[in-house]
Design a protein around this motif. Structure first.
Motif, PDB file in Angstrom:
ATOM      1  N   GLY A  87      49.590  29.199  33.236  1.00 42.71           N
ATOM      2  CA  GLY A  87      48.564  28.624  32.359  1.00 42.71           C
ATOM      3  C   GLY A  87      47.360  29.531  32.286  1.00 42.71           C
ATOM      4  N   ARG A 131      37.173  43.185  42.748  1.00 46.12           N
ATOM      5  CA  ARG A 131      38.588  43.493  42.883  1.00 46.12           C
ATOM      6  C   ARG A 131      38.710  44.307  44.184  1.00 46.12           C
ATOM      7  NH1 ARG A 131      38.478  39.648  40.095  1.00 46.12           N
ATOM      8  NH2 ARG A 131      38.944  39.526  37.894  1.00 46.12           N
ATOM      9  N   THR A 152      43.908  42.064  37.160  1.00 46.42           N
ATOM     10  CA  THR A 152      43.500  40.708  37.544  1.00 46.42           C
ATOM     11  C   THR A 152      42.399  40.741  38.578  1.00 46.42           C
ATOM     12  OG1 THR A 152      45.358  40.691  39.081  1.00 46.42           O
ATOM     13  CG2 THR A 152      45.627  39.577  36.979  1.00 46.42           C
ATOM     14  N   SER A 202      43.694  28.265  37.468  1.00 48.66           N
ATOM     15  CA  SER A 202      43.239  29.552  38.020  1.00 48.66           C
ATOM     16  C   SER A 202      43.882  29.897  39.358  1.00 48.66           C
ATOM     17  CB  SER A 202      41.720  29.548  38.203  1.00 48.66           C
ATOM     18  OG  SER A 202      41.077  29.299  36.985  1.00 48.66           O
ATOM     19  N   ARG A 203      44.472  28.926  40.034  1.00 50.30           N
ATOM     20  CA  ARG A 203      44.988  29.160  41.395  1.00 50.30           C
ATOM     21  C   ARG A 203      43.902  29.886  42.199  1.00 50.30           C
ATOM     22  NH1 ARG A 203      50.311  32.152  39.892  1.00 50.30           N
ATOM     23  NH2 ARG A 203      48.961  32.865  38.215  1.00 50.30           N
ATOM     24  N   GLY A 252      44.405  30.802  33.281  1.00 51.71           N
ATOM     25  CA  GLY A 252      43.588  30.700  34.483  1.00 51.71           C
ATOM     26  C   GLY A 252      42.243  31.389  34.334  1.00 51.71           C
ATOM     27  N   ARG A 253      42.118  32.164  33.259  1.00 49.79           N
ATOM     28  CA  ARG A 253      40.820  32.810  33.024  1.00 49.79           C
ATOM     29  C   ARG A 253      40.584  32.981  31.534  1.00 49.79           C
ATOM     30  NH1 ARG A 253      41.621  39.196  33.960  1.00 49.79           N
ATOM     31  NH2 ARG A 253      43.858  39.323  33.610  1.00 49.79           N
ATOM     32  N   ASN A 288      54.600  36.445  29.031  1.00 51.75           N
ATOM     33  CA  ASN A 288      53.963  37.453  28.185  1.00 51.75           C
ATOM     34  C   ASN A 288      54.810  37.770  26.958  1.00 51.75           C
ATOM     35  OD1 ASN A 288      51.778  37.666  29.910  1.00 51.75           O
ATOM     36  ND2 ASN A 288      52.728  39.278  31.134  1.00 51.75           N
ATOM     37  N   GLY A 291      42.510  32.721  41.575  1.00 52.72           N
ATOM     38  CA  GLY A 291      41.751  33.700  40.780  1.00 52.72           C
ATOM     39  C   GLY A 291      40.326  33.268  40.499  1.00 52.72           C
ATOM     40  N   ASP A 292      39.499  34.238  40.139  1.00 53.44           N
ATOM     41  CA  ASP A 292      38.079  33.951  39.898  1.00 53.44           C
ATOM     42  C   ASP A 292      37.787  33.612  38.436  1.00 53.44           C
ATOM     43  OD1 ASP A 292      38.457  36.382  38.696  1.00 53.44           O
ATOM     44  OD2 ASP A 292      36.972  37.479  39.898  1.00 53.44           O
ATOM     45  N   GLY A 293      38.813  33.672  37.585  1.00 51.66           N
ATOM     46  CA  GLY A 293      38.607  33.334  36.176  1.00 51.66           C
ATOM     47  C   GLY A 293      37.924  34.431  35.381  1.00 51.66           C
ATOM     48  N   ARG A 294      37.727  35.570  36.012  1.00 53.39           N
ATOM     49  CA  ARG A 294      36.944  36.629  35.351  1.00 53.39           C
ATOM     50  C   ARG A 294      37.786  37.855  35.026  1.00 53.39           C
ATOM     51  NH1 ARG A 294      33.028  34.110  32.892  1.00 53.39           N
ATOM     52  NH2 ARG A 294      31.668  32.933  34.275  1.00 53.39           N
ATOM     53  N   ASP A 320      49.335  40.731  25.976  1.00 52.64           N
ATOM     54  CA  ASP A 320      49.022  41.078  27.359  1.00 52.64           C
ATOM     55  C   ASP A 320      49.087  42.580  27.606  1.00 52.64           C
ATOM     56  OD1 ASP A 320      48.586  41.270  30.089  1.00 52.64           O
ATOM     57  OD2 ASP A 320      49.407  39.281  30.443  1.00 52.64           O
ATOM     58  N   TYR A 377      51.324  26.819  30.766  1.00 51.78           N
ATOM     59  CA  TYR A 377      52.650  27.428  30.620  1.00 51.78           C
ATOM     60  C   TYR A 377      53.199  27.768  31.996  1.00 51.78           C
ATOM     61  CZ  TYR A 377      49.710  31.728  30.636  1.00 51.78           C
ATOM     62  OH  TYR A 377      48.788  32.690  30.919  1.00 51.78           O
TER      63      TYR A 377
HETATM   64  P1  AMP Z   1      48.674  38.000  33.568  1.00 48.69           P
HETATM   65  O1  AMP Z   1      49.044  38.924  34.673  1.00 48.69           O
HETATM   66  O2  AMP Z   1      47.399  38.357  32.887  1.00 48.69           O
HETATM   67  O3  AMP Z   1      49.805  37.740  32.613  1.00 48.69           O
HETATM   68  O4  AMP Z   1      48.348  36.616  34.268  1.00 48.69           O
HETATM   69  C1  AMP Z   1      49.297  35.841  34.953  1.00 48.69           C
HETATM   70  C2  AMP Z   1      48.678  34.522  35.361  1.00 48.69           C
HETATM   71  O5  AMP Z   1      47.620  34.744  36.312  1.00 48.69           O
HETATM   72  C3  AMP Z   1      48.069  33.723  34.236  1.00 48.69           C
HETATM   73  O6  AMP Z   1      48.280  32.371  34.510  1.00 48.69           O
HETATM   74  C4  AMP Z   1      46.618  34.082  34.324  1.00 48.69           C
HETATM   75  O7  AMP Z   1      45.789  33.105  33.751  1.00 48.69           O
HETATM   76  C5  AMP Z   1      46.417  34.169  35.822  1.00 48.69           C
HETATM   77  N1  AMP Z   1      45.290  35.054  36.168  1.00 48.69           N
HETATM   78  C6  AMP Z   1      45.259  36.395  36.114  1.00 48.69           C
HETATM   79  N2  AMP Z   1      44.074  36.867  36.505  1.00 48.69           N
HETATM   80  C7  AMP Z   1      43.315  35.806  36.849  1.00 48.69           C
HETATM   81  C8  AMP Z   1      41.977  35.621  37.339  1.00 48.69           C
HETATM   82  N3  AMP Z   1      41.177  36.658  37.577  1.00 48.69           N
HETATM   83  N4  AMP Z   1      41.553  34.368  37.562  1.00 48.69           N
HETATM   84  C9  AMP Z   1      42.357  33.319  37.338  1.00 48.69           C
HETATM   85  N5  AMP Z   1      43.610  33.404  36.884  1.00 48.69           N
HETATM   86  C10 AMP Z   1      44.092  34.637  36.626  1.00 48.69           C
END
Ligand code: AMP
Ligand code: MG
Length: 484
Positions: free
Chosen positions: A85, A160, A484, A116-117, A87-88, A249, A119-122, A258, A72
């Motif tokens: 999209g 974090r 995040t 994930s760009r 990412g985690r 969201n 991000g750690d996916g966690r 969210d 997305y």
């Molecule tokens: P959110 O703030 O949860 O709505 O996330 C916004 C975007 O950031 C989405 O595409 C999430 O999948 C990505 N994202 C947030 N936290 C992480 C993370 N720790 N690792 C990878 N992607 C993340």
């Protein structure tokens, strides 16, 4: 589980097929047994906490599950981000529940994907617990929402500002289709995917629109508006501040999704904002209706090329629909506020009463939940009535006068008010206290205790009074984070 994966049947432009990344030492932390029953989780799994931890951490994949990460885009704080999209998160698939309803089962914090760009996916345990408690509270309050089935700790730290315990949270949602999903394809000019997404969304969430052979885009927009209005009116009823109403969201199902930086308003003030990243107050409590309209405008823009190849003609059709949102919201909002005040039938002149009461709350820095709870009680309790009389002064008289015009039985009025005025909400200081205890002890005892109270928000249980107190500092300086 009874998987039936319709989203994974769509063209592969909608997702990436990818498995969760296994974690070291999964342990079941929170389990939603009533939701598990509804989803008909098989007995042998339901009673085996080791198997549950393996499954809802993503370490083992159930038969029938086809994990995907959905793609997305979205407007974040007003700016377009063409590629977001999961990412985690991993959508394990869809499950049909005991009522024949379809639910997405999604793991969050389950590892990196192509989206994930940096991000750690966690996900850390704190935000996972927060989402579990807040969404259960919202469900019990009667607000449309995604839910949580499980929180599993991973035995791995996440980094974090500091090192925190990691967790995977299982989210159950009517779907994960967002305004941002439409924006992804609209931005790329992929009309074929857009059409397919519209058809899919209508079939899944607005089947009443299906009769006509051709997809009816304007009625579709109208239906989405109706549901978003219902949702945000409910947020306003209970004092919920979403905190990050970005278009990614906003769910097409009309559910709250969210729970990152969300919070509850204590003292009534439309300008209340707690999110640390919302420096301009874009997503303040009282701005939510306006943002709803802004977000829907972004959604409608995506559909313009499908409505008419001539963009101006399409705008002529959609413009008035968008312009009417604020009026439509105001109408529903006033009826809801009227019910909070025990008004069985809203009359235009009641607007003044509602506005005066709310202004009085703001001027006197009164707590939103406590005041409406006391007003409810004031119909039968002298003590509550005299407290309200001294706090609301002439507003209290005006209100009583208006109620007397209804010629209704006091019990009936109180019943109506009670349906709309909770006795307890998930207050920020209690949420924080519970999360801290979970992080420090690694045990969910306080969370379970809090959840028990929050699952009956319109009834005073023995422990309810422990959670009703407004924060001693009025939540001054309270900040939430995106997690995040
Ligand atoms: P959110 O703030 O949860 O709505 O996330 C916004 C975007 O950031 C989405 O595409 C999430 O999948 C990505 N994202 C947030 N936290 C992480 C993370 N720790 N690792 C990878 N992607 C993340
Ligand atoms: Mg999000």
């Amino acid at each position: 589980m009874n998987f039936s994966n319709s989203y994974a049947r769509l063209d592969e432009v909608f997702y990436e097929r990818i498995r969760p990344t296994p974690v070291q030492d999964p342990q079941l932390f929170l389990w939603n047994s009533s939701l598990a029953e509804q989803l008909m989780i098989p007995n042998e799994l339901n009673h085996d906490s080791v198997a549950l931890a393996q499954t809802f951490s993503g370490n083992s994949i159930l038969p029938g599950s086809e994990p995907i990460a959905t793609v997305y885009a979205g407007h974040q704080f007003g700016s377009f981000v063409p590629q977001l999209g999961d990412g985690r998160a991993h959508l394990l698939g869809e499950v049909i529940d005991q009522f024949g309803q379809r639910w997405d089962i999604q793991l969050k914090g389950s590892g990196r994907t192509s989206f994930s760009r940096a991000g750690d996916g966690r996900c850390a345990l704190g935000p996972a617990v927060r989402e579990f408690i807040m969404s259960e509270a919202m469900k019990a309050l009667g607000v449309p929402t995604t839910r949580c089935l499980a929180v599993v700790t991973t035995g791995e730290p996440v980094f974090r500002e500091t090192s925190l315990p990691g967790a995977v949270v299982t989210r159950v949602a009517s779907s994960h289709i967002r305004i941002g999903t439409f924006e992804f394809f609209a931005a790329r000019g992929d009309h074929q995917a857009l059409k397919a997404l519209c058809q899919y969304t209508i079939e899944r969430h607005y089947p009443e629109l299906q009769e006509e052979g051709d997809t009816q885009y304007v009625p579709f927009i109208n239906k989405v508006i109706e549901r978003q209005i219902q949702l945000v009116v409910e947020w306003m009823r209970v004092g919920f501040i979403h905190g990050v109403m970005n278009t990614d969201n906003t769910s097409l199902s009309g559910e709250t999704i969210d729970y990152g930086p969300c919070a509850m308003m204590g003292i009534y003030d439309p300008q209340t904002v707690y999110s640390s990243i919302d420096t301009t107050g874009r997503y303040a409590f009282g701005n939510q209706p306006e943002i709803l309209q802004w977000n829907i405008a972004r959604f409608a823009e995506c559909l313009l090329p499908l409505i008419n190849a001539d963009r101006n003609k399409a705008i002529d059709q959609v413009g008035p629909v968008i312009a009417k949102i604020s009026e439509g919201f105001e109408k529903e909002y006033m009826v809801m506020m009227g019910k909070k005040l025990g008004l069985m039938f809203f009359k235009q002149k009641d607007r003044n009463l509602i506005v005066s009461v709310l202004n009085r709350l703001k001027d006197k820095s009164l707590d939103y939940t406590v005041t409406f709870d006391l007003l409810t009680k004031s119909l039968m309790s002298e003590t509550a009535a005299s407290q309200m009389n001294s706090e609301l002064e002439e507003c209290f008289d005006l209100w009583q006068k208006r109620l007397s015009e209804q010629h209704a039985v006091a019990q009936d009025v109180q019943g109506l008010m009670r349906q709309h005025n909770p006795v307890v909400i998930p207050r920020n200081h209690h949420i924080e206290e519970v999360i801290q205890e979970c992080e420090q002890t690694g045990k969910a005892t306080l969370a379970e205790r809090f959840l028990q109270v929050l699952r009956s928000p319109y009834a005073e249980l023995a422990q309810t009074s422990e959670y009703q107190d407004p924060p001693s500092d009025g939540d001054k300086g309270y900040h939430t984070f995106c997690g995040t």
